[in-house]
Scaffold this motif. Structure first.
Motif, PDB file in Angstrom:
ATOM      1  N   HIS A  28       0.846  -1.171  -0.070  1.00 51.55           N
ATOM      2  CA  HIS A  28       0.111  -0.102  -0.007  1.00 51.55           C
ATOM      3  C   HIS A  28       0.890   1.252   0.033  1.00 51.55           C
ATOM      4  CE1 HIS A  28      -2.959   2.941   1.252  1.00 51.55           C
ATOM      5  NE2 HIS A  28      -3.913   2.111   0.936  1.00 51.55           N
ATOM      6  N   PRO A  29       0.735   2.345  -0.913  1.00 53.51           N
ATOM      7  CA  PRO A  29       1.640   3.261  -1.180  1.00 53.51           C
ATOM      8  C   PRO A  29       1.836   4.035   0.116  1.00 53.51           C
ATOM      9  CG  PRO A  29       0.059   3.187  -2.936  1.00 53.51           C
ATOM     10  CD  PRO A  29      -0.339   2.186  -2.009  1.00 53.51           C
ATOM     11  N   GLN A  30       0.798   4.365   0.950  1.00 52.39           N
ATOM     12  CA  GLN A  30       1.084   5.099   2.209  1.00 52.39           C
ATOM     13  C   GLN A  30       1.566   4.264   3.362  1.00 52.39           C
ATOM     14  OE1 GLN A  30      -3.017   6.540   3.299  1.00 52.39           O
ATOM     15  NE2 GLN A  30      -2.890   8.359   2.181  1.00 52.39           N
ATOM     16  N   ALA A  31       1.427   3.021   3.203  1.00 52.35           N
ATOM     17  CA  ALA A  31       2.173   2.214   4.221  1.00 52.35           C
ATOM     18  C   ALA A  31       3.735   2.172   3.886  1.00 52.35           C
ATOM     19  CB  ALA A  31       1.345   0.773   4.266  1.00 52.35           C
ATOM     20  N   GLU A  33       5.528   4.263   2.363  1.00 52.33           N
ATOM     21  CA  GLU A  33       6.147   5.610   2.439  1.00 52.33           C
ATOM     22  C   GLU A  33       6.351   5.937   3.963  1.00 52.33           C
ATOM     23  OE1 GLU A  33       5.370   9.113   0.230  1.00 52.33           O
ATOM     24  OE2 GLU A  33       4.852   7.830  -1.688  1.00 52.33           O
ATOM     25  N   ARG A  34       5.394   5.493   4.714  1.00 56.20           N
ATOM     26  CA  ARG A  34       5.198   5.769   6.042  1.00 56.20           C
ATOM     27  C   ARG A  34       6.406   4.865   6.849  1.00 56.20           C
ATOM     28  NH1 ARG A  34       0.336   5.164   6.986  1.00 56.20           N
ATOM     29  NH2 ARG A  34       0.482   2.809   7.587  1.00 56.20           N
ATOM     30  N   HIS A  37       9.874   6.469   5.957  1.00 50.98           N
ATOM     31  CA  HIS A  37      10.293   7.543   6.351  1.00 50.98           C
ATOM     32  C   HIS A  37      10.374   7.448   7.836  1.00 50.98           C
ATOM     33  CE1 HIS A  37       9.466  10.262   3.210  1.00 50.98           C
ATOM     34  NE2 HIS A  37       8.307  10.003   3.207  1.00 50.98           N
ATOM     35  N   GLU A  58       7.092   3.292  -4.988  1.00 55.59           N
ATOM     36  CA  GLU A  58       6.719   3.706  -3.507  1.00 55.59           C
ATOM     37  C   GLU A  58       7.816   4.105  -2.497  1.00 55.59           C
ATOM     38  OE1 GLU A  58       3.113   2.069  -5.558  1.00 55.59           O
ATOM     39  OE2 GLU A  58       5.179   1.330  -4.915  1.00 55.59           O
ATOM     40  N   ALA A  62       9.315   7.983  -1.522  1.00 56.13           N
ATOM     41  CA  ALA A  62       9.742   8.291  -0.004  1.00 56.13           C
ATOM     42  C   ALA A  62      11.031   8.634  -0.089  1.00 56.13           C
ATOM     43  CB  ALA A  62       9.626   6.854   0.895  1.00 56.13           C
TER      44      ALA A  62
END
Length: 276
Positions: A28-31, A33-34, A37, A58, A62
């Motif tokens: 999942h893109p947000q997961a 990148e999170r 980071h 992804e 990030a």
């Protein structure tokens, strides 16, 4: 003591961090990148991915947003089975590099040994290495016989072999062979997908040192000279997994953990899978 800002030095002089972020199954893109980071903020400089993980883009996004300079990072990705062969390998490498948004890749690996394909595939990796597109070339999931076959034909030996390694699978024969041939072993699934964290001995040692079971297991690997790439998408777990440089396991703990070995895998064996 092993320190965070140190790493293991590969046979070609390249420094490889002791702890990296594993990203298998993080899509999942947000997961993704999170997680990247959180890892960089916690002090990680090594990020491990692969073409088959389908998250190189992804991860690249990030990295572009990060303030950590590129020369401090150690980016690993891997060639998937369907892309073996000289020309296919060159094309797959260019695709991975494009998705990651980097000029070079620190460590590029053959993900699994494919019978009849290793020689030409490895020749492509050697070309990329000699061109300076890759700082280190390696393999993943190669057993002793796979390495022997590769070494018979290669000009440059693999610098790294990334394999399943944890207290239930210490792989003594493979470790000895890699050591004798200056091949650095790196551990995937060093926490045995969490299973080893419920072992009573690990729990006892963790309580004694005021550490978590995960920290004990990861520290055990490092003291055996094995870099680790634990996977997590949870920021506090990511921070926990790198907080292993302020204690040292005494010899009795190291030996007791060693005797947990059962030669038991949780993942595929290269001798049985992905070989034809």
């Amino acid at each position: 003591m092993i320190h965070l800002d140190e790493g293991t030095v590969l046979a070609n002089g390249v420094n490889m961090p002791w702890v990296g972020l594993g990203t298998c199954k993080l899509r999942h893109p947000q997961a993704v990148e999170r997680a990247v980071h959180a890892a960089l903020d916690a002090g990680y400089r090594s990020i491990d991915t692969a073409a088959i993980y389908q998250n190189e883009t992804e991860i690249g996004n990030a990295l572009q947003k990060s303030t950590v300079s590129r020369e401090l990072l150690f980016i690993t990705t891997k060639l998937w089975n369907a892309s073996h062969g000289y020309n296919n390998t060159l094309a797959a490498f260019d695709e991975s590099r494009r998705k990651l948004g980097v000029d070079y890749i620190d460590l590029y690996m053959i993900h699994w040994p494919i019978k009849g394909q290793i020689k030409e595939t490895w020749r492509a990796l050697e070309i990329l290495y000699n061109r300076g597109d890759i700082r280190a070339i390696g393999v993943s999931n190669f057993g002793v016989s796979d390495l022997e076959e590769l070494i018979r034909h290669c000009e440059i030996k693999p610098l790294v072999n990334q394999v399943e390694y944890h207290p239930r699978l210490s792989q003594k024969k493979l470790m000895h062979f890699c050591h004798q041939n200056n091949i650095q072993v790196e551990a995937w699934s060093p926490l045995m997908q969490g299973e080893i964290l419920h072992e009573s001995l690990i729990l006892q040692i963790a309580e004694k040192h005021g550490k978590t079971p995960a920290q004990v297991v990861l520290r055990w690997a490092l003291q055996n000279g094995i870099p680790v790439i634990p996977k997590s998408a949870t920021p506090h777990r990511i921070r926990e997994n790198i907080d292993i440089f302020d204690f040292e396991l005494p010899i009795e703990d190291m030996v007791n953990i060693h005797f947990l070995n059962e030669n038991r895998r949780i993942g595929p064996d290269s001798g049985l899978y992905f070989y034809d």
